[in-house]
Each structure stands twice: as structure tokens, then as C-alpha cells.
Design an enzyme around this catalytic site. Structure first.
Site, PDB file in Angstrom:
ATOM      1  N   LYS A  36     -11.664  11.365  40.550  1.00  0.00           N
ATOM      2  CA  LYS A  36     -11.249   9.824  39.422  1.00  0.00           C
ATOM      3  C   LYS A  36     -12.302   9.203  39.824  1.00  0.00           C
ATOM      4  CE  LYS A  36      -8.824   6.171  42.420  1.00  0.00           C
ATOM      5  NZ  LYS A  36      -8.157   6.048  43.702  1.00  0.00           N
TER       6      LYS A  36
HETATM    7  O1  G3P Z   1      -7.539   2.955  44.329  1.00  0.00           O
HETATM    8  C1  G3P Z   1      -6.546   1.800  43.944  1.00  0.00           C
HETATM    9  C2  G3P Z   1      -5.612   1.056  44.548  1.00  0.00           C
HETATM   10  O2  G3P Z   1      -5.741   2.180  45.999  1.00  0.00           O
HETATM   11  C3  G3P Z   1      -5.545   0.195  44.902  1.00  0.00           C
HETATM   12  O3  G3P Z   1      -5.478  -0.610  45.234  1.00  0.00           O
HETATM   13  O4  G3P Z   1      -3.698  -2.301  47.036  1.00  0.00           O
HETATM   14  O5  G3P Z   1      -6.451  -2.720  46.342  1.00  0.00           O
HETATM   15  O6  G3P Z   1      -5.622  -2.822  45.163  1.00  0.00           O
HETATM   16  P1  G3P Z   1      -5.330  -2.553  46.215  1.00  0.00           P
END
Ligand code: G3P
Length: 225
Positions: A86
Site C-alpha cells: 500500500k
Molecule cells: O487503511 C485505510 C482505512 O483503514 C482507514 O480506515 O477507519 O481509519 O478511517 P479508518
């Protein structure tokens, strides 16, 4: 649409894999930090548990292309070349993606907040682009609309990349993207569980059981009548 788990906690991964039809696991540095454990130790366990065929996405933390490329090499060495690296879609990220794509590394363009970022990552060789649905909503924009725009852009431009939508906070957001045929979505365990935690369903199942036991007796079911 593939369904992945956005998590690095082994207990939660095992629980979710016992219930849901999952295609892999995604992580990011914040998710790894929450485990409090050495990253490659955790990621190695995840890889062993899900198997070499399942998707595993692991994020770099460097902000310059040279550093990202070094991290990608190590990630491949430690976790197998099928691992998706990533890379945030920044200028340096795009520079790294072009090089890594030439070397055959599988790339997920991440930290995608705009459709243009997704388009550029796809052109630079990313296999997946990851719009952060809920984080986009939190900025006062619309994460679902952004993801749908990205889907249109990828299709109209014959890009080989697919969407791996991330950052969901509720089932409605997941459903909205299921209906437009995106490649994949990654969900935190709590959001995944919420997809089937419906009071109406629980009540319906309880009523079926009560009615059956009224007919056949307490503790009876279709295996013991
Ligand atoms: O890796 C990106 C994603 O997991 C972000 O999720 O819940 O931290 O907005 P969040």
C-alpha cells in the site's frame, strides 16, 4: 466484490474468518500500532493464517519514493511477493509506484481522497486504489459519490485497477458500493459484524424457534423430532 478485513488483531481475524466469507486482510500503520506488537511478527502470523493465496495488503510509512521502494522490497521478502504494498497516492508515491510496477510488485494506491488521485495511481500501475469513504464524508464531501466517480473513471479509461474501498463506518456505505460493482471493500471487524446484526433478523429467528417448539416440544428441532 471481494470482502477484506481491515485489522491486525489475530483474535479478531480468526473470529471474523470463522464466520464471514473473506478474501484477505488489509492493514495500515495505525492498525499495526494498535496491536502493540512487532509489525513483521504480526504480519507473518496473519500471512500464515490466511494462506499464501489470500490477499494481504501492507502499507509503507516512508514519505519519499526511495524509502517506499526499500520498504516494498522488505515487505515482499518477509511476506511473499503476492503481498500488496500500500502506497499513499502522493507525488512521491506515484514516483515509487511507476518503478515498483515495472518490477512486478503488486500495488494498492492508498490514502485516496479524490478521484484524480485514483486515476493517477491506476495509470502509475496500481492494481487497487483505495478511497477512504468515511474520511471523505468527514471532510464534508461524499465518499460514496467519490468512489462511484472513480469506478466510472476506471471503466471509461480502460484502467486495469480496481477499487478497494476503505474507511467504512456503517452498513449503508457498504451496500451503496456493493450495488455499483467495485472490486473490493475492506471493513473493520465492528462494521463487518454490523452487516448481520439486525434486531429484526434476531426477532424473526426467535419467533420461528418458539413456533416450532410450540408444535413439537421444548428443545426439539428438525434433527430430533
Ligand atoms: O487503511 C485505510 C482505512 O483503514 C482507514 O480506515 O477507519 O481509519 O478511517 P479508518
Amino acid at each position: 466484490m471481494k470482502l477484506l478485513l481491515d485489522c491486525a488483531d489475530m483474535a479478531e481475524i480468526k473470529e471474523a474468518y470463522g464466520i464471514f466469507p473473506l478474501d484477505g486482510v488489509t492493514t495500515n500503520p495505525s492498525i499495526l500500532a494498535r496491536t502493540g506488537r512487532p509489525p513483521y511478527e504480526v504480519l507473518g502470523e496473519i500471512r500464515d493464517f490466511i494462506g499464501s493465496e489470500a490477499e494481504l495488503h501492507v502499507q509503507v510509512v516512508s514519505e519519499d519514493a526511495a524509502g517506499m521502494i526499500k520498504e516494498a522490497d522488505r515487505i515482499g521478502d518477509e511476506l511473499g511477493s503476492s503481498t500488496y504494498v500500500k502506497i499513499p497516492v502522493t507525488s512521491e508515491g506515484l514516483r515509487a509506484m511507476k518503478k515498483l510496477h515495472k518490477d512486478g510488485v503488486r500495488i494498492t494506491g492508498t490514502a485516496v481522497y479524490t478521484a484524480m488521485q485514483a486515476f493517477l495511481a491506476a495509470k502509475a500501475g496500481a492494481s487497487y486504489v483505495a478511497p477512504y469513504v468515511n474520511r471523505i464524508d468527514n471532510l464534508g464531501s461524499d465518499g460514496i459519490v467519490t468512489a462511484r466517480n472513480i469506478q466510472t473513471i476506471l471503466t471509461q479509461n480502460d484502467c486495469h485497477a480496481e477499487i478497494l474501498a476503505a474507511s467504512f463506518k456503517n452498513a449503508q456505505q457498504v451496500l451503496a458500493l456493493c450495488t455499483c460493482g467495485i472490486g473490493a471493500a475492506t471493513l473493520a471487524p465492528s462494521v463487518l459484524k454490523s452487516l448481520v446484526q439486525l434486531d429484526a433478523v434476531t426477532m424473526a429467528v426467535k419467533t420461528f424457534r418458539t413456533d416450532f417448539e410450540t408444535l413439537c416440544g421444548q428443545g426439539r428441532d428438525m434433527s430430533n423430532i
